[in-house]
Design an enzyme around this catalytic site. Sequence first.
Site, PDB file in Angstrom:
ATOM      1  N   ASP A  93       0.841  -1.215  -0.100  1.00 19.97           N
ATOM      2  CA  ASP A  93      -0.099   0.101  -0.124  1.00 19.97           C
ATOM      3  C   ASP A  93       0.982   1.121   0.087  1.00 19.97           C
ATOM      4  OD1 ASP A  93      -1.716   2.206   1.260  1.00 19.97           O
ATOM      5  OD2 ASP A  93      -3.246   0.503   1.297  1.00 19.97           O
ATOM      6  N   ILE A  94       0.562   2.273  -0.954  1.00 21.61           N
ATOM      7  CA  ILE A  94       1.422   3.328  -0.979  1.00 21.61           C
ATOM      8  C   ILE A  94       1.138   4.236   0.224  1.00 21.61           C
ATOM      9  CG2 ILE A  94       1.792   3.513  -3.490  1.00 21.61           C
ATOM     10  CD1 ILE A  94      -0.384   5.490  -3.657  1.00 21.61           C
ATOM     11  N   ASN A 149     -13.061  -4.139   1.427  1.00 20.80           N
ATOM     12  CA  ASN A 149     -14.376  -3.101   1.180  1.00 20.80           C
ATOM     13  C   ASN A 149     -15.225  -3.355  -0.138  1.00 20.80           C
ATOM     14  OD1 ASN A 149     -13.082  -2.546   3.518  1.00 20.80           O
ATOM     15  ND2 ASN A 149     -12.125  -0.900   2.672  1.00 20.80           N
ATOM     16  N   GLN A 156     -14.951   1.477   0.335  1.00 21.11           N
ATOM     17  CA  GLN A 156     -14.148   1.045  -0.765  1.00 21.11           C
ATOM     18  C   GLN A 156     -14.115   2.426  -1.867  1.00 21.11           C
ATOM     19  OE1 GLN A 156     -16.011  -1.526  -3.739  1.00 21.11           O
ATOM     20  NE2 GLN A 156     -13.804  -1.997  -4.801  1.00 21.11           N
ATOM     21  N   HIS A 162      -9.890  -5.508  -3.538  1.00 18.53           N
ATOM     22  CA  HIS A 162      -8.522  -5.765  -3.004  1.00 18.53           C
ATOM     23  C   HIS A 162      -8.646  -6.337  -1.812  1.00 18.53           C
ATOM     24  CE1 HIS A 162      -9.344  -1.479  -3.046  1.00 18.53           C
ATOM     25  NE2 HIS A 162      -8.611  -1.514  -1.792  1.00 18.53           N
ATOM     26  N   PHE A 163      -7.945  -7.086  -1.314  1.00 18.19           N
ATOM     27  CA  PHE A 163      -7.697  -7.333   0.296  1.00 18.19           C
ATOM     28  C   PHE A 163      -6.748  -6.533   0.611  1.00 18.19           C
ATOM     29  CE2 PHE A 163     -10.069 -11.292  -0.924  1.00 18.19           C
ATOM     30  CZ  PHE A 163     -10.761 -11.478   0.053  1.00 18.19           C
ATOM     31  N   HIS A 164      -6.878  -6.015   1.863  1.00 11.72           N
ATOM     32  CA  HIS A 164      -5.912  -5.445   2.771  1.00 11.72           C
ATOM     33  C   HIS A 164      -5.177  -6.489   3.640  1.00 11.72           C
ATOM     34  CE1 HIS A 164      -6.496  -1.146   2.066  1.00 11.72           C
ATOM     35  NE2 HIS A 164      -7.889  -1.547   1.722  1.00 11.72           N
TER      36      HIS A 164
END
Lengths: 224, 224
Positions: A93-94, A149, A156, A162-164
Site C-alpha cells: 500500500d502506498i 471493502n 471502498q 482488493h484485500f488489505h
Amino acid sequence: MASTNDKKPPATPAPASIVPDANTFDPGLPASKTSASNDSDTQLNCPFCHISSTFPSYSPLSPPSPFPPSTSTSPHPRTFLLLSTPLLVAFLDIMPLSPGHLLLCPRRHAAKLTDVFSDEAAELGKYLRILSEAVTRATGIKDWNVVQNNGAAAAQVVEHMHFHVIPRPGLREAERFTSTMFGRGRREDLDEEEGEELAGRIRGCVREVVREEKERERGRKAKL
Amino acid sequence: MASTNDKKPPATPAPASIVPDANTFDPGLPASKTSASNDSDTQLNCPFCHISSTFPSYSPLSPPSPFPPSTSTSPHPRTFLLLSTPLLVAFLDIMPLSPGHLLLCPRRHAAKLTDVFSDEAAELGKYLRILSEAVTRATGIKDWNVVQNNGAAAAQVVEHMHFHVIPRPGLREAERFTSTMFGRGRREDLDEEEGEELAGRIRGCVREVVREEKERERGRKAKL
C-alpha cells in the site's frame, strides 16, 4: 524520501464500526493513456489495472533476479511488487497504516468480491494465507487484520476489488517502528528506499512459504 | 425475543483505524463438556469447534428439508447455520453489526489464518464470494465489508480463525432496518425468530448462487 505519489491513498481499510465519511472518498487516480489496454479485462482509469498490465507474471518460487526496481509511470505512483501470478497481483500500500501493509487483488478488473470468478476467489484465499505468513516473517509483527471493502457504504475507494493485509504491531513492537502511529490509522507516504527493501524481504518470504507449503502438501499426499 | 446468549459478542470485526481496547476482549465462552471431542482437530473451550462438531456437513445444493431448527446447547448460544461443508461452516453472528452479519470459518480448529491448510484457505476464498453474493441477495444490501482478525493486537476474540461478512446498508436502506444503528457499530442480540427466517433465506440464496456458479463454470469449460 517520500514516494512520488501526490494523491490520496488508493484505498482505505474498513473502519468496521465507523461511518465512512463520503468526503474522504477519492474518485480514483487519473487515467494513464500509455498504460492499461482497453479490452474487457482492464479499465483505463483503474490504478490496479495499470499495475496488472505493467507487470508480467512470474513463479513465486523463482522471482526474477535481480528483481527489476519499482517502476513509476506518472501519474501512477511507484509500485512495490510482492506477487505477480497469472491470476493475481500483490503490492505494498502506498500509504501504509503499518509496516508491511499490502494489497492483494485479481489481475483482471473486478469491482467487488462478487465480480471475481470462482478460481480467482480460491486463489485469493490461498494467497491471503501465504502473504499473511510472509509479511509476519518479514516484519516480525505477529498480529494482523485482513480487510476487504465492497462499495461506497463500505468505504471502498479504488473500484478494483482488493484485500488489505494490515500488520498490527503490539505496543512493544510499535516502539521499533518510529514511523508508525500504532492504532491511530495515520497514513504516511511509503518511503522509497524502505519500500524497495521491505518488498524484497517479503518476496523472499513468499518464496520460502510457497516452497514449504509445496513440501508439506507432498508429505500429506504421501501419507494418504 | 433476544437470543439465549448471555455473553459478549464472540468476535469483534477489525476497527482498522482504532486501537483495540484490551478491556473489551472476551476470554472465550466456557467449555461444553458434552460438545467438542478432544482430538487434535477440536478444542474443548472453542465455541466454533462446538458448532463444527454439532452440525454434520451437507451439500449446499441440497440442504436438509425441512432444515432442523437452530440448536442451542447451554452454555453455547443458538446457532443459525448458513453453510456446513466438509471443510467449512458459516453461521449468523449472534450480535450482528447489521442484518446478515455472518461468520465463515474452517471446521477444523485453526487459531489464525496462517494455521489453515492450503485447501482450506482456497475454500474460504471461494465461499467468501458465494456467501457475499448470497447475503446481498437475501438482505438487498449492496455494500459490505469482509474482515478477519489475527491476534489480540488485531482485536481477535474467538481464537478459531473466522471471516466476518458485514453488510453495510446505505442511509436509505438503513431506514428499513429499525434494529440497526447504521455505522455506529452497536451490536444487539440476534432475535430468534428473525435469525431463523434470515438464515433460511440466506441458505436458499447460497443454493441458488452455487447452482448458477456450477452452470457458469460448465459454460466456460465448454467454450475452451
